[in-house]
Design a protein around this motif. Structure first.
Motif, PDB file in Angstrom:
ATOM      1  N   ILE A   7      -2.859   6.157   0.173  1.00 38.35           N
ATOM      2  CA  ILE A   7      -3.121   6.836  -1.092  1.00 38.35           C
ATOM      3  C   ILE A   7      -3.008   5.806  -2.218  1.00 38.35           C
ATOM      4  O   ILE A   7      -2.416   4.742  -2.040  1.00 38.35           O
ATOM      5  CB  ILE A   7      -2.139   8.007  -1.354  1.00 38.35           C
ATOM      6  N   GLU A   8      -3.558   6.164  -3.340  1.00 36.91           N
ATOM      7  CA  GLU A   8      -3.384   5.347  -4.543  1.00 36.91           C
ATOM      8  C   GLU A   8      -2.047   5.736  -5.190  1.00 36.91           C
ATOM      9  O   GLU A   8      -1.601   6.879  -5.060  1.00 36.91           O
ATOM     10  CB  GLU A   8      -4.529   5.592  -5.531  1.00 36.91           C
ATOM     11  N   GLU A   9      -1.452   4.813  -5.879  1.00 33.72           N
ATOM     12  CA  GLU A   9      -0.189   5.128  -6.545  1.00 33.72           C
ATOM     13  C   GLU A   9      -0.346   6.328  -7.482  1.00 33.72           C
ATOM     14  O   GLU A   9       0.548   7.169  -7.595  1.00 33.72           O
ATOM     15  CB  GLU A   9       0.331   3.918  -7.320  1.00 33.72           C
ATOM     16  N   SER A  10      -1.500   6.459  -8.107  1.00 34.82           N
ATOM     17  CA  SER A  10      -1.762   7.576  -9.027  1.00 34.82           C
ATOM     18  C   SER A  10      -1.831   8.928  -8.303  1.00 34.82           C
ATOM     19  O   SER A  10      -1.741   9.980  -8.937  1.00 34.82           O
ATOM     20  CB  SER A  10      -3.065   7.339  -9.792  1.00 34.82           C
ATOM     21  N   GLU A  11      -1.988   8.926  -6.987  1.00 34.57           N
ATOM     22  CA  GLU A  11      -2.063  10.166  -6.187  1.00 34.57           C
ATOM     23  C   GLU A  11      -0.710  10.645  -5.692  1.00 34.57           C
ATOM     24  O   GLU A  11      -0.617  11.694  -5.051  1.00 34.57           O
ATOM     25  CB  GLU A  11      -2.966   9.944  -4.972  1.00 34.57           C
ATOM     26  N   GLN A  63       0.838  -1.205   0.000  1.00 35.00           N
ATOM     27  CA  GLN A  63       0.000   0.000   0.000  1.00 35.00           C
ATOM     28  C   GLN A  63       0.866   1.245   0.000  1.00 35.00           C
ATOM     29  O   GLN A  63       1.801   1.365   0.782  1.00 35.00           O
ATOM     30  CB  GLN A  63      -0.906   0.004   1.235  1.00 35.00           C
ATOM     31  N   TRP A  64       0.534   2.207  -0.870  1.00 33.54           N
ATOM     32  CA  TRP A  64       1.180   3.508  -0.853  1.00 33.54           C
ATOM     33  C   TRP A  64       0.600   4.331   0.291  1.00 33.54           C
ATOM     34  O   TRP A  64      -0.599   4.280   0.544  1.00 33.54           O
ATOM     35  CB  TRP A  64       0.999   4.239  -2.178  1.00 33.54           C
ATOM     36  N   MET A  65       1.473   5.087   0.975  1.00 36.49           N
ATOM     37  CA  MET A  65       1.079   5.901   2.115  1.00 36.49           C
ATOM     38  C   MET A  65       1.677   7.296   1.966  1.00 36.49           C
ATOM     39  O   MET A  65       2.717   7.474   1.328  1.00 36.49           O
ATOM     40  CB  MET A  65       1.598   5.285   3.419  1.00 36.49           C
ATOM     41  N   ARG A  66       0.997   8.254   2.575  1.00 32.07           N
ATOM     42  CA  ARG A  66       1.531   9.617   2.690  1.00 32.07           C
ATOM     43  C   ARG A  66       1.492   9.981   4.170  1.00 32.07           C
ATOM     44  O   ARG A  66       0.517   9.705   4.863  1.00 32.07           O
ATOM     45  CB  ARG A  66       0.723  10.618   1.873  1.00 32.07           C
ATOM     46  N   CYS A  67       2.529  10.642   4.620  1.00 32.32           N
ATOM     47  CA  CYS A  67       2.605  11.123   5.999  1.00 32.32           C
ATOM     48  C   CYS A  67       2.782  12.635   5.968  1.00 32.32           C
ATOM     49  O   CYS A  67       3.615  13.157   5.234  1.00 32.32           O
ATOM     50  CB  CYS A  67       3.781  10.474   6.721  1.00 32.32           C
ATOM     51  N   HIS A  68       1.964  13.321   6.768  1.00 33.02           N
ATOM     52  CA  HIS A  68       2.083  14.771   6.973  1.00 33.02           C
ATOM     53  C   HIS A  68       2.493  14.985   8.422  1.00 33.02           C
ATOM     54  O   HIS A  68       2.007  14.280   9.307  1.00 33.02           O
ATOM     55  CB  HIS A  68       0.734  15.470   6.794  1.00 33.02           C
ATOM     56  N   GLY A  69       3.332  15.971   8.667  1.00 36.34           N
ATOM     57  CA  GLY A  69       3.680  16.225  10.051  1.00 36.34           C
ATOM     58  C   GLY A  69       4.545  17.447  10.239  1.00 36.34           C
ATOM     59  O   GLY A  69       4.799  18.223   9.314  1.00 36.34           O
ATOM     60  N   ASN A  70       4.996  17.588  11.479  1.00 41.82           N
ATOM     61  CA  ASN A  70       5.833  18.705  11.905  1.00 41.82           C
ATOM     62  C   ASN A  70       7.005  18.178  12.706  1.00 41.82           C
ATOM     63  O   ASN A  70       6.894  17.143  13.375  1.00 41.82           O
ATOM     64  CB  ASN A  70       5.040  19.683  12.775  1.00 41.82           C
ATOM     65  N   GLU A  71       8.107  18.906  12.632  1.00 42.07           N
ATOM     66  CA  GLU A  71       9.280  18.583  13.436  1.00 42.07           C
ATOM     67  C   GLU A  71       9.755  19.851  14.142  1.00 42.07           C
ATOM     68  O   GLU A  71       9.658  20.950  13.596  1.00 42.07           O
ATOM     69  CB  GLU A  71      10.430  18.062  12.564  1.00 42.07           C
ATOM     70  N   TYR A  72      10.283  19.637  15.323  1.00 45.67           N
ATOM     71  CA  TYR A  72      10.898  20.694  16.109  1.00 45.67           C
ATOM     72  C   TYR A  72      12.360  20.283  16.283  1.00 45.67           C
ATOM     73  O   TYR A  72      12.642  19.174  16.740  1.00 45.67           O
ATOM     74  CB  TYR A  72      10.184  20.807  17.464  1.00 45.67           C
ATOM     75  N   TRP A  73      13.271  21.135  15.858  1.00 45.09           N
ATOM     76  CA  TRP A  73      14.703  20.847  15.944  1.00 45.09           C
ATOM     77  C   TRP A  73      15.389  21.860  16.849  1.00 45.09           C
ATOM     78  O   TRP A  73      15.129  23.058  16.778  1.00 45.09           O
ATOM     79  CB  TRP A  73      15.362  20.960  14.582  1.00 45.09           C
ATOM     80  N   GLU A  74      16.309  21.356  17.662  1.00 42.96           N
ATOM     81  CA  GLU A  74      17.146  22.233  18.488  1.00 42.96           C
ATOM     82  C   GLU A  74      18.605  21.858  18.259  1.00 42.96           C
ATOM     83  O   GLU A  74      18.944  20.669  18.275  1.00 42.96           O
ATOM     84  CB  GLU A  74      16.786  22.066  19.955  1.00 42.96           C
ATOM     85  N   PHE A  75      19.447  22.864  18.053  1.00 45.27           N
ATOM     86  CA  PHE A  75      20.837  22.635  17.677  1.00 45.27           C
ATOM     87  C   PHE A  75      21.800  23.065  18.772  1.00 45.27           C
ATOM     88  O   PHE A  75      21.580  24.053  19.466  1.00 45.27           O
ATOM     89  CB  PHE A  75      21.169  23.412  16.399  1.00 45.27           C
ATOM     90  N   ALA A  76      22.907  22.329  18.855  1.00 44.50           N
ATOM     91  CA  ALA A  76      24.018  22.702  19.727  1.00 44.50           C
ATOM     92  C   ALA A  76      24.851  23.769  19.019  1.00 44.50           C
ATOM     93  O   ALA A  76      24.697  24.002  17.813  1.00 44.50           O
ATOM     94  CB  ALA A  76      24.866  21.474  20.032  1.00 44.50           C
TER      95      ALA A  76
END
Length: 137
Positions: free
Chosen positions: A129-133, A99-112
């Motif tokens: 999702i469908e492969e065509s999407e 199965q084709w999948m899509r993931c939406h999200g957010n990341e929070y990064w902190e740097f040294a």
């Protein structure tokens, strides 16, 4: 190299960090990706919490064994002196079901101060999702 881009970030530097991360993750190479994180980097990825570069490599190896044909887009959301917020979207094909999948999200990064990421927090939601999407090929 991403490590050479150090806080405090300018808009251009934050964009460069995001692009570097996108390129590294799209390589699907755990060794390459892990080099952008401090040896004691703290991660939250959905419901998983772990620390350290070696744990990052283990996580990413497992991830890309399950998520085939992985393709990611990262977009700068906001930044401050040593932090960056990112919106992302990626697609993959589930190794078990095809199965084709899509993931939406957010990341929070902190740097040294040395430019390595010492903290990463990710939230994301997957949906089929469908492969065509597919948007990212």
């Amino acid at each position: 190299m991403s490590k050479d881009i150090r806080p405090p970030f300018t808009h251009e530097a934050a964009l460069a960090k995001v692009k570097f991360a996108e390129d590294a993750w799209n390589s699907c190479d755990p060794e390459r990706v892990a080099l952008g994180y401090s040896v004691d980097s703290n991660w939250r990825n959905r419901t998983e919490f772990f620390t350290g570069r070696e744990a990052i490599k283990v996580f990413l190896t497992r991830k890309w064994e399950r998520e085939l044909n992985y393709k990611l887009m990262k977009e700068l959301w906001c930044y401050t002196d040593n932090r960056i917020g990112v919106r992302f979207e990626y697609e993959y094909q589930d190794a078990q079901t095809g199965q084709w999948m899509r993931c939406h999200g957010n990341e929070y990064w902190e740097f040294a101060d040395d430019g390595l990421m010492r903290r990463r927090e990710m939230t994301g939601n997957d949906f089929p999702i469908e492969e065509s999407e597919r948007k990212y090929k």
